[in-house]
Design a protein around this motif. Structure first.
Motif, PDB file in Angstrom:
ATOM      1  N   SER A   1     119.945  11.975  -5.245  1.00 55.51           N
ATOM      2  CA  SER A   1     118.556  11.657  -4.945  1.00 55.51           C
ATOM      3  C   SER A   1     117.621  12.191  -6.025  1.00 55.51           C
ATOM      4  CB  SER A   1     118.178  12.250  -3.583  1.00 55.51           C
ATOM      5  OG  SER A   1     116.868  11.882  -3.205  1.00 55.51           O
ATOM      6  N   ASN A   2     118.056  13.288  -6.665  1.00 54.31           N
ATOM      7  CA  ASN A   2     117.257  13.886  -7.730  1.00 54.31           C
ATOM      8  C   ASN A   2     117.594  13.309  -9.105  1.00 54.31           C
ATOM      9  OD1 ASN A   2     115.808  15.616  -6.031  1.00 54.31           O
ATOM     10  ND2 ASN A   2     117.437  17.160  -6.073  1.00 54.31           N
ATOM     11  N   GLY A   3     118.473  12.304  -9.126  1.00 50.38           N
ATOM     12  CA  GLY A   3     118.754  11.590 -10.365  1.00 50.38           C
ATOM     13  C   GLY A   3     119.918  12.088 -11.195  1.00 50.38           C
ATOM     14  N   LEU A   4     120.734  13.000 -10.674  1.00 47.32           N
ATOM     15  CA  LEU A   4     121.881  13.496 -11.435  1.00 47.32           C
ATOM     16  C   LEU A   4     122.898  12.363 -11.593  1.00 47.32           C
ATOM     17  CD1 LEU A   4     122.754  16.131 -12.775  1.00 47.32           C
ATOM     18  CD2 LEU A   4     124.053  16.682 -10.711  1.00 47.32           C
ATOM     19  N   SER A   5     123.174  11.996 -12.836  1.00 49.60           N
ATOM     20  CA  SER A   5     123.926  10.776 -13.124  1.00 49.60           C
ATOM     21  C   SER A   5     125.328  10.729 -12.531  1.00 49.60           C
ATOM     22  CB  SER A   5     124.011  10.568 -14.644  1.00 49.60           C
ATOM     23  OG  SER A   5     124.697  11.655 -15.254  1.00 49.60           O
ATOM     24  N   THR A   6     126.027  11.853 -12.494  1.00 52.41           N
ATOM     25  CA  THR A   6     127.390  11.861 -11.946  1.00 52.41           C
ATOM     26  C   THR A   6     127.409  11.323 -10.526  1.00 52.41           C
ATOM     27  OG1 THR A   6     128.055  13.762 -13.293  1.00 52.41           O
ATOM     28  CG2 THR A   6     129.359  13.308 -11.311  1.00 52.41           C
ATOM     29  N   TYR A   7     126.415  11.708  -9.758  1.00 52.72           N
ATOM     30  CA  TYR A   7     126.388  11.338  -8.343  1.00 52.72           C
ATOM     31  C   TYR A   7     125.675  10.006  -8.092  1.00 52.72           C
ATOM     32  CZ  TYR A   7     128.036  16.081  -8.098  1.00 52.72           C
ATOM     33  OH  TYR A   7     128.776  17.217  -8.300  1.00 52.72           O
ATOM     34  N   THR A   8     124.643   9.706  -8.878  1.00 53.23           N
ATOM     35  CA  THR A   8     124.010   8.391  -8.710  1.00 53.23           C
ATOM     36  C   THR A   8     125.013   7.290  -9.043  1.00 53.23           C
ATOM     37  OG1 THR A   8     123.154   8.472 -10.992  1.00 53.23           O
ATOM     38  CG2 THR A   8     121.690   9.237  -9.241  1.00 53.23           C
ATOM     39  N   ARG A   9     125.815   7.533 -10.085  1.00 52.82           N
ATOM     40  CA  ARG A   9     126.833   6.554 -10.470  1.00 52.82           C
ATOM     41  C   ARG A   9     127.881   6.391  -9.372  1.00 52.82           C
ATOM     42  NH1 ARG A   9     127.993   8.712 -14.881  1.00 52.82           N
ATOM     43  NH2 ARG A   9     129.774   9.964 -14.226  1.00 52.82           N
ATOM     44  N   ALA A  10     128.297   7.507  -8.776  1.00 56.41           N
ATOM     45  CA  ALA A  10     129.326   7.462  -7.739  1.00 56.41           C
ATOM     46  C   ALA A  10     128.837   6.710  -6.505  1.00 56.41           C
ATOM     47  CB  ALA A  10     129.742   8.886  -7.357  1.00 56.41           C
ATOM     48  N   PHE A  11     127.649   7.044  -6.038  1.00 51.83           N
ATOM     49  CA  PHE A  11     127.118   6.372  -4.841  1.00 51.83           C
ATOM     50  C   PHE A  11     126.853   4.892  -5.109  1.00 51.83           C
ATOM     51  CE2 PHE A  11     126.119  10.744  -3.428  1.00 51.83           C
ATOM     52  CZ  PHE A  11     126.591  10.683  -2.121  1.00 51.83           C
ATOM     53  N   ASP A  12     126.314   4.593  -6.286  1.00 50.86           N
ATOM     54  CA  ASP A  12     126.031   3.200  -6.622  1.00 50.86           C
ATOM     55  C   ASP A  12     127.324   2.384  -6.678  1.00 50.86           C
ATOM     56  OD1 ASP A  12     123.344   3.680  -6.746  1.00 50.86           O
ATOM     57  OD2 ASP A  12     123.248   3.831  -8.942  1.00 50.86           O
ATOM     58  N   ALA A  13     128.351   2.962  -7.288  1.00 51.18           N
ATOM     59  CA  ALA A  13     129.622   2.257  -7.426  1.00 51.18           C
ATOM     60  C   ALA A  13     130.265   1.986  -6.068  1.00 51.18           C
ATOM     61  CB  ALA A  13     130.581   3.066  -8.301  1.00 51.18           C
ATOM     62  N   LEU A  14     130.014   2.870  -5.114  1.00 51.63           N
ATOM     63  CA  LEU A  14     130.568   2.708  -3.774  1.00 51.63           C
ATOM     64  C   LEU A  14     129.694   1.815  -2.894  1.00 51.63           C
ATOM     65  CD1 LEU A  14     131.684   6.410  -3.148  1.00 51.63           C
ATOM     66  CD2 LEU A  14     133.207   4.440  -3.424  1.00 51.63           C
ATOM     67  N   GLY A  15     128.559   1.413  -3.434  1.00 51.70           N
ATOM     68  CA  GLY A  15     127.661   0.548  -2.678  1.00 51.70           C
ATOM     69  C   GLY A  15     126.912   1.276  -1.575  1.00 51.70           C
ATOM     70  N   ILE A  16     126.668   2.551  -1.789  1.00 54.41           N
ATOM     71  CA  ILE A  16     125.994   3.368  -0.777  1.00 54.41           C
ATOM     72  C   ILE A  16     124.571   3.696  -1.229  1.00 54.41           C
ATOM     73  CG2 ILE A  16     125.980   5.596   0.419  1.00 54.41           C
ATOM     74  CD1 ILE A  16     129.019   5.623   0.231  1.00 54.41           C
ATOM     75  N   ASN A  17     123.611   3.368  -0.381  1.00 58.16           N
ATOM     76  CA  ASN A  17     122.221   3.734  -0.633  1.00 58.16           C
ATOM     77  C   ASN A  17     122.065   5.219  -0.297  1.00 58.16           C
ATOM     78  OD1 ASN A  17     119.400   4.346   0.111  1.00 58.16           O
ATOM     79  ND2 ASN A  17     119.042   2.179  -0.301  1.00 58.16           N
ATOM     80  N   VAL A  18     121.829   6.027  -1.309  1.00 55.60           N
ATOM     81  CA  VAL A  18     121.863   7.476  -1.114  1.00 55.60           C
ATOM     82  C   VAL A  18     120.766   7.972  -0.171  1.00 55.60           C
ATOM     83  CG1 VAL A  18     120.427   8.099  -3.105  1.00 55.60           C
ATOM     84  CG2 VAL A  18     122.200   9.672  -2.297  1.00 55.60           C
ATOM     85  N   GLU A  19     119.607   7.325  -0.181  1.00 58.99           N
ATOM     86  CA  GLU A  19     118.519   7.774   0.688  1.00 58.99           C
ATOM     87  C   GLU A  19     118.864   7.509   2.162  1.00 58.99           C
ATOM     88  OE1 GLU A  19     116.206   9.675  -0.335  1.00 58.99           O
ATOM     89  OE2 GLU A  19     116.878   9.434  -2.410  1.00 58.99           O
TER      90      GLU A  19
END
Length: 206
Positions: free
Chosen positions: A93-111
């Motif tokens: 949620s704070n923009g850390l690329s390792t995790y934004t990439r992981a959630f995006d790749a899994l198709g999960i809206n992090v918010e």
């Protein structure tokens, strides 16, 4: 006065323990009851404390514990994964690329993910993993989120959650007699607190 107070607390503790054991449908002799009641009190207290620490409901915590046992995983592994997942979601949620990439790749809206309860977050990860067209990549991204040290046995738990769903798993755990009600667990936790107070009072009295 201290001794009289301790005795009164002991009577109250006994009533609580009998009430709880009655709720559990247990009818046994006095000595066996004492041992079993003490074990039940300690177990209920531990479950309640662990649930609070992981921010999971008492009954939901036990369902996850049941799932972990079936998969041959330690509950501590699940607990660590819950904590790591919540941190990963915040970092994404704070923009850390390792995790934004992981959630995006899994198709999960992090918010939206962050609004889920911890057990539902595990379910969401499981569903994303089992429904992915690229299983190897999904596996790797889930590891990024839950922490590589928490695999591989935890992956079996996630797969079960992803294929069965948490509600089905909860029903299975309850049918197997592996889930203590929140009311019972809280009663046992209060009894454990009473035991601790009683020990202190008896020590002071002597």
């Amino acid at each position: 006065r201290a001794i009289r107070s301790a005795r009164n607390n002991l009577k109250g503790l006994g009533a609580t323990a009998k009430s709880v054991m009655g709720t559990l449908g247990v009818g046994i002799g006095v000595s066996a009851f004492t041992r079993l009641a003490n074990d039940a009190i300690q177990y209920g207290s531990a479950i309640t404390d662990a649930a609070v620490a992981t921010r999971v409901g008492v009954e939901e915590y036990q369902v996850l514990k049941y799932a972990a046992q079936k998969a041959g995983a330690q509950m501590q592994t699940v607990t660590l994964a819950l904590s790591k997942t919540q941190k990963a979601a915040n970092d994404a949620s704070n923009g850390l690329s390792t995790y934004t990439r992981a959630f995006d790749a899994l198709g999960i809206n992090v918010e939206k993910f962050k609004q889920l309860s911890p057990e539902r977050q595990m379910e969401a990860l499981g569903r994303a993993m089992v429904n992915s067209k690229d299983q190897a990549s999904a596996y790797a991204y889930v590891l990024d989120i839950i922490g590589s040290r928490n695999a591989p046995k935890l992956m079996e738990v996630l797969r079960d959650l992803g294929t069965q769903g948490f509600d089905v798993m909860a029903a299975s755990a309850k049918n197997a007699g592996q889930v203590m009600s929140q009311e019972t667990a809280e009663s046992l936790d209060r009894a454990a607190d009473a035991v601790a107070r009683l020990k202190t009072q008896m020590t002071i009295a002597t």
